[in-house]
Design a protein around this motif. Structure first.
Motif, PDB file in Angstrom:
ATOM      1  N   VAL A  43       0.836  -1.184  -0.104  1.00  0.00           N
ATOM      2  CA  VAL A  43      -0.013  -0.074  -0.081  1.00  0.00           C
ATOM      3  C   VAL A  43       0.978   1.226   0.140  1.00  0.00           C
ATOM      4  O   VAL A  43       2.210   1.045   0.191  1.00  0.00           O
ATOM      5  CB  VAL A  43      -1.101   0.018   1.265  1.00  0.00           C
ATOM      6  CG1 VAL A  43      -1.719  -1.023   0.998  1.00  0.00           C
ATOM      7  CG2 VAL A  43      -0.177   0.025   2.419  1.00  0.00           C
ATOM      8  N   PRO A  44       0.266   2.378  -0.197  1.00  0.00           N
ATOM      9  CA  PRO A  44       1.066   3.769  -0.281  1.00  0.00           C
ATOM     10  C   PRO A  44       1.732   3.713   1.278  1.00  0.00           C
ATOM     11  O   PRO A  44       0.955   3.526   2.296  1.00  0.00           O
ATOM     12  CB  PRO A  44       0.080   4.786  -0.526  1.00  0.00           C
ATOM     13  CG  PRO A  44      -0.881   4.066  -1.377  1.00  0.00           C
ATOM     14  CD  PRO A  44      -0.850   2.655  -0.626  1.00  0.00           C
ATOM     15  N   MET A  45       2.944   4.131   1.141  1.00  0.00           N
ATOM     16  CA  MET A  45       3.641   4.294   2.592  1.00  0.00           C
ATOM     17  C   MET A  45       3.931   2.922   3.112  1.00  0.00           C
ATOM     18  O   MET A  45       3.850   2.978   4.478  1.00  0.00           O
ATOM     19  CB  MET A  45       3.165   5.275   3.718  1.00  0.00           C
ATOM     20  CG  MET A  45       3.054   6.675   2.776  1.00  0.00           C
ATOM     21  SD  MET A  45       2.122   7.833   4.089  1.00  0.00           S
ATOM     22  CE  MET A  45       3.454   7.580   5.410  1.00  0.00           C
ATOM     23  N   GLY A  46       3.985   1.871   2.293  1.00  0.00           N
ATOM     24  CA  GLY A  46       3.991   0.388   2.992  1.00  0.00           C
ATOM     25  C   GLY A  46       4.852   0.150   4.025  1.00  0.00           C
ATOM     26  O   GLY A  46       4.634  -0.286   5.057  1.00  0.00           O
ATOM     27  N   CYS A  47       6.101   0.503   3.745  1.00  0.00           N
ATOM     28  CA  CYS A  47       7.166   0.395   4.771  1.00  0.00           C
ATOM     29  C   CYS A  47       7.109   1.153   6.116  1.00  0.00           C
ATOM     30  O   CYS A  47       7.267   0.640   7.226  1.00  0.00           O
ATOM     31  CB  CYS A  47       8.713   0.579   3.922  1.00  0.00           C
ATOM     32  SG  CYS A  47       8.985  -0.362   2.486  1.00  0.00           S
ATOM     33  N   PHE A  48       6.568   2.432   5.809  1.00  0.00           N
ATOM     34  CA  PHE A  48       6.284   3.023   6.999  1.00  0.00           C
ATOM     35  C   PHE A  48       4.955   2.552   7.928  1.00  0.00           C
ATOM     36  O   PHE A  48       5.342   2.336   9.142  1.00  0.00           O
ATOM     37  CB  PHE A  48       5.937   4.427   6.409  1.00  0.00           C
ATOM     38  CG  PHE A  48       5.669   5.550   7.621  1.00  0.00           C
ATOM     39  CD1 PHE A  48       6.896   6.324   8.366  1.00  0.00           C
ATOM     40  CD2 PHE A  48       4.656   5.794   8.321  1.00  0.00           C
ATOM     41  CE1 PHE A  48       6.644   7.323   9.076  1.00  0.00           C
ATOM     42  CE2 PHE A  48       4.553   6.513   9.504  1.00  0.00           C
ATOM     43  CZ  PHE A  48       5.265   7.152   9.772  1.00  0.00           C
ATOM     44  N   PHE A  49       4.007   2.161   7.184  1.00  0.00           N
ATOM     45  CA  PHE A  49       2.915   1.748   7.855  1.00  0.00           C
ATOM     46  C   PHE A  49       3.346   0.267   8.385  1.00  0.00           C
ATOM     47  O   PHE A  49       3.009   0.090   9.660  1.00  0.00           O
ATOM     48  CB  PHE A  49       1.922   1.589   6.866  1.00  0.00           C
ATOM     49  CG  PHE A  49       0.485   0.885   7.437  1.00  0.00           C
ATOM     50  CD1 PHE A  49      -0.177   1.855   7.949  1.00  0.00           C
ATOM     51  CD2 PHE A  49       0.302  -0.365   7.351  1.00  0.00           C
ATOM     52  CE1 PHE A  49      -1.513   1.555   8.485  1.00  0.00           C
ATOM     53  CE2 PHE A  49      -0.985  -0.805   7.933  1.00  0.00           C
ATOM     54  CZ  PHE A  49      -1.698   0.219   8.614  1.00  0.00           C
ATOM     55  N   LEU A  50       4.144  -0.759   7.716  1.00  0.00           N
ATOM     56  CA  LEU A  50       4.561  -1.942   8.396  1.00  0.00           C
ATOM     57  C   LEU A  50       5.268  -1.877   9.878  1.00  0.00           C
ATOM     58  O   LEU A  50       5.361  -2.587  10.702  1.00  0.00           O
ATOM     59  CB  LEU A  50       5.201  -2.887   7.221  1.00  0.00           C
ATOM     60  CG  LEU A  50       5.542  -4.126   7.575  1.00  0.00           C
ATOM     61  CD1 LEU A  50       4.267  -4.901   8.003  1.00  0.00           C
ATOM     62  CD2 LEU A  50       6.056  -5.113   6.385  1.00  0.00           C
ATOM     63  N   SER A  51       6.339  -0.921   9.468  1.00  0.00           N
ATOM     64  CA  SER A  51       7.259  -0.705  10.586  1.00  0.00           C
ATOM     65  C   SER A  51       6.376  -0.145  12.005  1.00  0.00           C
ATOM     66  O   SER A  51       6.607  -0.650  13.026  1.00  0.00           O
ATOM     67  CB  SER A  51       8.186   0.685  10.279  1.00  0.00           C
ATOM     68  OG  SER A  51       8.923  -0.011   9.188  1.00  0.00           O
ATOM     69  N   ALA A  52       5.407   0.787  11.643  1.00  0.00           N
ATOM     70  CA  ALA A  52       4.614   0.860  12.778  1.00  0.00           C
ATOM     71  C   ALA A  52       3.998   0.008  13.388  1.00  0.00           C
ATOM     72  O   ALA A  52       3.738  -0.243  14.579  1.00  0.00           O
ATOM     73  CB  ALA A  52       3.520   2.338  12.290  1.00  0.00           C
ATOM     74  N   SER A  53       3.450  -0.937  12.384  1.00  0.00           N
ATOM     75  CA  SER A  53       2.543  -2.112  12.873  1.00  0.00           C
ATOM     76  C   SER A  53       3.522  -2.962  13.675  1.00  0.00           C
ATOM     77  O   SER A  53       3.142  -3.526  14.716  1.00  0.00           O
ATOM     78  CB  SER A  53       1.977  -2.889  11.705  1.00  0.00           C
ATOM     79  OG  SER A  53       1.165  -2.137  11.107  1.00  0.00           O
ATOM     80  N   LEU A  54       4.551  -3.245  13.218  1.00  0.00           N
ATOM     81  CA  LEU A  54       5.660  -4.200  14.087  1.00  0.00           C
ATOM     82  C   LEU A  54       5.852  -3.444  15.200  1.00  0.00           C
ATOM     83  O   LEU A  54       6.196  -4.467  16.300  1.00  0.00           O
ATOM     84  CB  LEU A  54       7.000  -4.200  13.158  1.00  0.00           C
ATOM     85  CG  LEU A  54       6.931  -5.219  12.052  1.00  0.00           C
ATOM     86  CD1 LEU A  54       8.071  -4.991  10.989  1.00  0.00           C
ATOM     87  CD2 LEU A  54       6.792  -6.631  12.229  1.00  0.00           C
ATOM     88  N   LEU A  55       6.270  -2.198  15.310  1.00  0.00           N
ATOM     89  CA  LEU A  55       6.521  -1.728  16.877  1.00  0.00           C
ATOM     90  C   LEU A  55       5.204  -1.636  17.625  1.00  0.00           C
ATOM     91  O   LEU A  55       5.764  -1.895  18.820  1.00  0.00           O
ATOM     92  CB  LEU A  55       7.084  -0.221  16.242  1.00  0.00           C
ATOM     93  CG  LEU A  55       8.480  -0.269  15.766  1.00  0.00           C
ATOM     94  CD1 LEU A  55       8.536   1.188  15.312  1.00  0.00           C
ATOM     95  CD2 LEU A  55       9.480  -0.393  16.773  1.00  0.00           C
ATOM     96  N   SER A  56       4.147  -1.319  17.112  1.00  0.00           N
ATOM     97  CA  SER A  56       3.192  -1.364  17.892  1.00  0.00           C
ATOM     98  C   SER A  56       2.763  -2.715  18.579  1.00  0.00           C
ATOM     99  O   SER A  56       2.246  -2.566  19.731  1.00  0.00           O
ATOM    100  CB  SER A  56       1.813  -0.750  17.004  1.00  0.00           C
ATOM    101  OG  SER A  56       1.922   0.358  16.704  1.00  0.00           O
ATOM    102  N   SER A  57       2.947  -3.721  17.802  1.00  0.00           N
ATOM    103  CA  SER A  57       2.652  -4.871  18.327  1.00  0.00           C
ATOM    104  C   SER A  57       3.449  -5.331  19.191  1.00  0.00           C
ATOM    105  O   SER A  57       3.279  -6.577  19.952  1.00  0.00           O
ATOM    106  CB  SER A  57       2.686  -6.076  17.077  1.00  0.00           C
ATOM    107  OG  SER A  57       3.804  -6.243  16.520  1.00  0.00           O
TER     108      SER A  57
END
Length: 420
Positions: free
Chosen positions: A347-361
């Motif tokens: 998705v747009p900004m996929g890496c940013f979004f995925l990094s946020a998800s990994l950290l939040s989890s």
């Protein structure tokens, strides 16, 4: 006409980001308790949203990626080589980022974070922590937000689907996971659309912390690690690999420039794919059988720039959270960043979004991403160009092996004919 033009400018993502960032700054420095509380609440809501959708997205992306690309009778060797080169180059990008991180050693943004303790530190060694992440049942990693467990489940399911003997059952299971992936893909798009509101919350929370004495000098070194990692991967590692395969790297880069330019400015490797295929076939003379199979596959899973960004961002924020960053931790995250980049949702900004998800989890605060976000647009441009350049390198090397194998087969046929 002026009203239409104003609405068009207002709906522009960059304009929205600037507006919400400005509002976040104003809320943070206003000293008005209501605005400060509202910003903190918005930040907390978005962190919970990331937690809610992060683990399913990671698992489903990996399952769909591994189960969808099946070897066909025509080019099983091409498929294997593509996967090998893709995983190798993506992991190399994470390794380069790791080495640079150790050399540059970004300092913490917030000195008070040193007083914080991590969940790992309170529960034995890191290896014991990793052992505890091996799931006791399929649903445990999702309920407990265990990223490594989710990655493990995703890999096992994705590979297992390929070995289902019943074609109908195999198709049904594959379509089910594709459908579930599609649902979360749509939800993720919705989240991305309202991300400016989340940015408002992150900036407000960041400004509040800045007022309390936060030091942001470490951001410059963090950004330097990411940019250098991308440049070294694009101008040193990949050209050296092409050179080893007797391909002139700079001529190849020059010929791929139309696709690289589109990738840089569009920030979408998927959107650039038609140009990438056409450029590879016409200018690099790659066989269409190879380009039309390898490049779409690479566009989905060959994420060199994303691996470097995920590794650097996760390690940097974990460090700022007060977690103990050892060489073992970095080695583990090289593997995780590689797997996560391969399973990127696209998705747009996929890496940013995925990094946020990994950290939040992992319950790591992601407020610092509000400071990083304004710089991400430039990072995303560099990463996308690197990803497309890496895709073309993989296709070029695979094409060379394919043509050589094809030539050897023809020569073998000639020998058989001569014997008769």
């Amino acid at each position: 006409m002026n009203i239409v033009s104003f609405k068009a400018k207002l709906s522009n993502p960059i304009t929205l980001y600037l507006i919400m960032m400005s509002l976040g700054v104003l809320s943070g420095i206003s000293g008005i308790s209501f605005l400060e509380s509202f910003g903190l609440i918005v930040s907390d809501i978005f962190i919970k949203i990331f937690k809610c959708i992060s683990t399913p997205i990671i698992a489903l992306s990996i399952i769909v990626t591994l189960s969808s690309y099946q070897e066909d009778g025509l080019m099983p060797n091409v498929w294997r080589k593509t996967m090998l080169y893709t995983i190798s180059t993506t992991m190399l990008a994470a390794i380069v980022a790791c080495i640079l991180y150790l050399i540059i050693n970004p300092n913490n943004v917030n000195d008070v974070s040193q007083t914080m303790t991590s969940g790992v530190a309170n529960n034995g060694t890191y290896l014991q922590h990793l052992t505890s992440l091996i799931p006791s049942n399929v649903f445990a990693p999702f309920l407990e937000q265990q990223v490594i467990g989710v990655l493990l489940v995703g890999f096992i399911f994705g590979i297992a689907i390929r070995f289902i003997p019943d074609p109908d059952a195999k198709l049904a299971v594959t379509n089910f996971f594709k459908g579930m992936h599609g649902i979360f893909f749509v939800i993720t798009k919705w989240v991305v659309k309202i991300l400016p509101l989340g940015l408002y919350g992150f900036v407000t929370a960041t400004v509040i912390q800045l007022n309390k004495g936060m030091d942001i000098t470490g951001i410059g070194k963090y950004l330097l690690v990411i940019v250098l990692a991308n440049l070294i991967q694009g101008f040193v590692i990949l050209p050296a690999w092409l050179k080893l395969n007797r391909i002139n790297p700079f001529k190849a880069m020059q010929k791929m420039m139309p696709a690289l330019s589109v990738a840089f400015f569009s920030k979408s490797s998927a959107g650039t794919l038609p140009v990438t295929i056409e450029t590879a076939e016409k200018r690099l003379k790659i066989d269409p059988k190879i380009s039309r199979f390898v490049l779409p596959l690479c566009t989905s899973i060959n994420m060199n720039g994303c691996a470097a960004f995920i590794f650097t961002t996760v390690i940097f924020l974990m460090q700022n959270h007060g977690m103990d960053i050892t060489l073992a931790t970095m080695g583990c995250w090289i593997v995780i960043a590689t797997i996560a980049a391969i399973g990127n949702a696209g998705v747009p900004m996929g890496c940013f979004f995925l990094s946020a998800s990994l950290l939040s989890s992992m319950n790591v605060p992601i407020i610092l991403l509000g400071i990083i976000l304004p710089f991400y647009s430039v990072i995303d441009m560099i990463e996308t160009a690197l990803n497309v350049w890496s895709d073309s390198c993989v296709a070029n090397v695979v094409n060379q092996h394919y043509l050589k194998h094809k030539e050897d087969v023809l020569m073998g046929d000639d020998v058989v004919l001569d014997q008769h």
